[in-house]
Scaffold this motif. Structure first.
Motif, PDB file in Angstrom:
ATOM      1  N   VAL A   1       0.205  14.036   0.975  1.00 51.73           N
ATOM      2  CA  VAL A   1      -0.055  12.610   1.099  1.00 51.73           C
ATOM      3  C   VAL A   1       0.090  12.038  -0.303  1.00 51.73           C
ATOM      4  O   VAL A   1      -0.702  12.349  -1.195  1.00 51.73           O
ATOM      5  CB  VAL A   1      -1.465  12.324   1.634  1.00 51.73           C
ATOM      6  N   VAL A   2       1.094  11.213  -0.507  1.00 46.04           N
ATOM      7  CA  VAL A   2       1.409  10.733  -1.855  1.00 46.04           C
ATOM      8  C   VAL A   2       0.930   9.301  -2.033  1.00 46.04           C
ATOM      9  O   VAL A   2       1.196   8.434  -1.199  1.00 46.04           O
ATOM     10  CB  VAL A   2       2.920  10.815  -2.132  1.00 46.04           C
ATOM     11  N   ILE A   3       0.203   9.063  -3.131  1.00 41.97           N
ATOM     12  CA  ILE A   3      -0.181   7.713  -3.536  1.00 41.97           C
ATOM     13  C   ILE A   3       0.780   7.324  -4.652  1.00 41.97           C
ATOM     14  O   ILE A   3       0.849   7.998  -5.687  1.00 41.97           O
ATOM     15  CB  ILE A   3      -1.642   7.653  -4.030  1.00 41.97           C
ATOM     16  N   ALA A   4       1.553   6.260  -4.449  1.00 40.06           N
ATOM     17  CA  ALA A   4       2.634   5.944  -5.383  1.00 40.06           C
ATOM     18  C   ALA A   4       2.835   4.443  -5.503  1.00 40.06           C
ATOM     19  O   ALA A   4       2.395   3.665  -4.652  1.00 40.06           O
ATOM     20  CB  ALA A   4       3.936   6.603  -4.918  1.00 40.06           C
ATOM     21  N   SER A   5       3.497   4.049  -6.560  1.00 41.95           N
ATOM     22  CA  SER A   5       3.919   2.656  -6.778  1.00 41.95           C
ATOM     23  C   SER A   5       2.749   1.683  -6.727  1.00 41.95           C
ATOM     24  O   SER A   5       2.901   0.542  -6.277  1.00 41.95           O
ATOM     25  CB  SER A   5       4.987   2.259  -5.748  1.00 41.95           C
ATOM     26  N   GLY A   6       1.582   2.110  -7.200  1.00 40.91           N
ATOM     27  CA  GLY A   6       0.415   1.245  -7.170  1.00 40.91           C
ATOM     28  C   GLY A   6       0.631  -0.049  -7.929  1.00 40.91           C
ATOM     29  O   GLY A   6       1.219  -0.063  -9.011  1.00 40.91           O
ATOM     30  N   GLY A   7       0.141  -1.155  -7.344  1.00 43.11           N
ATOM     31  CA  GLY A   7       0.275  -2.446  -7.991  1.00 43.11           C
ATOM     32  C   GLY A   7       1.700  -2.936  -8.102  1.00 43.11           C
ATOM     33  O   GLY A   7       2.000  -3.805  -8.913  1.00 43.11           O
ATOM     34  N   GLY A   8       2.594  -2.398  -7.286  1.00 40.45           N
ATOM     35  CA  GLY A   8       4.008  -2.748  -7.386  1.00 40.45           C
ATOM     36  C   GLY A   8       4.770  -1.869  -8.352  1.00 40.45           C
ATOM     37  O   GLY A   8       5.981  -2.031  -8.522  1.00 40.45           O
ATOM     38  N   GLY A   9       4.068  -0.914  -8.961  1.00 39.05           N
ATOM     39  CA  GLY A   9       4.717  -0.004  -9.900  1.00 39.05           C
ATOM     40  C   GLY A   9       4.749  -0.557 -11.313  1.00 39.05           C
ATOM     41  O   GLY A   9       4.497  -1.732 -11.556  1.00 39.05           O
ATOM     42  N   ILE A  10       5.054   0.302 -12.253  1.00 38.24           N
ATOM     43  CA  ILE A  10       5.185  -0.094 -13.655  1.00 38.24           C
ATOM     44  C   ILE A  10       6.594  -0.658 -13.842  1.00 38.24           C
ATOM     45  O   ILE A  10       7.580   0.063 -13.675  1.00 38.24           O
ATOM     46  CB  ILE A  10       4.981   1.111 -14.594  1.00 38.24           C
ATOM     47  N   PRO A  11       6.737  -1.939 -14.170  1.00 29.85           N
ATOM     48  CA  PRO A  11       8.080  -2.509 -14.287  1.00 29.85           C
ATOM     49  C   PRO A  11       8.816  -1.994 -15.516  1.00 29.85           C
ATOM     50  O   PRO A  11       8.296  -2.051 -16.636  1.00 29.85           O
ATOM     51  CB  PRO A  11       7.819  -4.018 -14.383  1.00 29.85           C
ATOM     52  N   VAL A  12      10.016  -1.481 -15.282  1.00 33.07           N
ATOM     53  CA  VAL A  12      10.844  -0.975 -16.382  1.00 33.07           C
ATOM     54  C   VAL A  12      12.262  -1.502 -16.211  1.00 33.07           C
ATOM     55  O   VAL A  12      12.705  -1.793 -15.102  1.00 33.07           O
ATOM     56  CB  VAL A  12      10.864   0.572 -16.435  1.00 33.07           C
ATOM     57  N   VAL A  13      12.960  -1.634 -17.325  1.00 35.55           N
ATOM     58  CA  VAL A  13      14.377  -2.006 -17.301  1.00 35.55           C
ATOM     59  C   VAL A  13      15.169  -0.871 -17.938  1.00 35.55           C
ATOM     60  O   VAL A  13      14.647  -0.070 -18.721  1.00 35.55           O
ATOM     61  CB  VAL A  13      14.644  -3.320 -18.058  1.00 35.55           C
ATOM     62  N   ARG A  14      16.443  -0.804 -17.565  1.00 35.36           N
ATOM     63  CA  ARG A  14      17.328   0.198 -18.147  1.00 35.36           C
ATOM     64  C   ARG A  14      18.112  -0.457 -19.285  1.00 35.36           C
ATOM     65  O   ARG A  14      18.824  -1.433 -19.080  1.00 35.36           O
ATOM     66  CB  ARG A  14      18.279   0.763 -17.095  1.00 35.36           C
ATOM     67  N   ARG A  15      17.951   0.096 -20.470  1.00 33.69           N
ATOM     68  CA  ARG A  15      18.621  -0.463 -21.640  1.00 33.69           C
ATOM     69  C   ARG A  15      20.116  -0.156 -21.610  1.00 33.69           C
ATOM     70  O   ARG A  15      20.597   0.610 -20.766  1.00 33.69           O
ATOM     71  CB  ARG A  15      18.006   0.119 -22.913  1.00 33.69           C
ATOM     72  N   ASP A  16      20.830  -0.739 -22.550  1.00 32.81           N
ATOM     73  CA  ASP A  16      22.277  -0.510 -22.611  1.00 32.81           C
ATOM     74  C   ASP A  16      22.625   0.952 -22.831  1.00 32.81           C
ATOM     75  O   ASP A  16      23.696   1.414 -22.420  1.00 32.81           O
ATOM     76  CB  ASP A  16      22.891  -1.354 -23.734  1.00 32.81           C
TER      77      ASP A  16
END
Length: 317
Positions: free
Chosen positions: A189-204
């Motif tokens: 049973v996996v608890i994941a993506s809490g709060g919408g997840g940690i927002p990250v972007v992929r750099r160049d």
């Protein structure tokens, strides 16, 4: 129901913190334990369960703690605050689920929390129009001083003072989806993506970097459901159904409804952006993207909703 049908369950704020509570660890643990009783019922019914949850009040508390302690320890950015709350909320769910399963003799479903990053597009329009209030309230003078010093965006919030606002970009992908899917395949049973997840972007250069933003938890939950190959996406909240004409004399509860009909009602403006709107949009996306069905129901009627006896069920069509 087919055997071992996989579902992603997005829990509303009432699963962790009830209206009027102070937010002590004891209060939150009791609420989580009661929620886990419902989750255990889903496991007994044969479902494979992935949980996701909100963290708005918890992040808000951490930001206040940051502010009050900033003269002694460096304050943390929002992505780190999100990770912190994912961790402690996940701990509460894992401990409660493990204890309930031990008491009831349930085995084969070890709970585990995955601190989850969610990729967003750095060109998302939300980054150019921050609108999500976060953190403590300040005077207008202090807010304007901070805007001048840091370039942050602040707004006056309903006569209660000034608050910082951050972007709320659309989720594009769950970074740890392969790991989560593998754990569920093994029975966890996996608890994941809490709060919408940690927002990250992929750099160049292809590497990930955290950003100051908040992702809607239901929209992130829909993306999670797609990427772990869930058959159903279940949003549990504090109301029994989606309603049209909500709060008016002609209020009407929705039972089973096609995605096309619900999309039409959404376009007519029945669902407010600050409440039911994101939940309806997330449910629609899941069904429109190929999911079997989505549910929006009361937390205390979770199993009944899965059996078709409660809640609003969104189906293809």
């Amino acid at each position: 129901m087919s055997v071992s049908q996989r579902i992603v369950v997005a829990l509303g704020g009432n699963a962790i913190l009830q209206r009027g509570q102070k937010g002590t660890a004891e209060e939150q643990m009791r609420n989580v334990h009661a929620t886990c009783e419902q989750v255990t019922g889903m496991l007994r019914a044969g479902y494979e369960v992935v949980l996701t949850h909100g963290n708005g009040p918890q992040v808000g508390a951490v930001l206040i703690q940051n502010e009050l302690g900033s003269r002694q320890v460096p304050p943390m950015p929002m992505d780190v605050c999100g990770a912190e709350t994912q961790g402690f909320i996940g701990y509460m769910f894992c401990q409660s689920l493990r204890n309930i399963m031990a008491e009831r003799g349930i085995s084969g479903h070890p709970p585990v929390c995955v601190v989850t990053q969610v990729e967003v597009d750095p060109r998302d329009p939300a980054f150019f129009h921050p609108a999500k209030p976060v953190g403590p309230f300040f005077t207008e003078e202090e807010a304007r001083r901070r805007m001048e010093l840091s370039g942050e965006s602040w707004i006056e919030d309903a006569g209660r003072g000034w608050r910082r606002v951050v972007p709320s970009p659309d989720p594009k992908g769950i970074v740890e989806s392969d790991v989560i899917r593998g754990l569920v395949d093994r029975g966890a049973v996996v608890i994941a993506s809490g709060g919408g997840g940690i927002p990250v972007v992929r750099r160049d250069d292809g590497l990930l970097q955290g950003v100051e933003a908040v992702i809607d938890k239901d929209l992130a939950g829909e993306r999670l459901a797609q990427q772990v190959n869930a058959q159903a996406f279940v949003i549990l909240t504090d109301v029994p159904n989606v309603c049209v004409h909500y709060g008016k004399p002609d209020e009407q509860k929705l039972g089973e409804i096609t995605a096309g009909e619900l999309r039409r009602l959404a376009a007519e403006g029945h669902f407010r952006s600050g409440s039911m709107g994101p939940k309806v949009e997330a449910a629609l996306r899941f069904v429109e993207n190929g999911g079997a069905f989505a549910l929006i129901a009361n937390l205390e009627q979770a199993v009944e909703a899965l059996e078709g006896k409660a809640g609003t069920r969104i189906v293809k069509g």
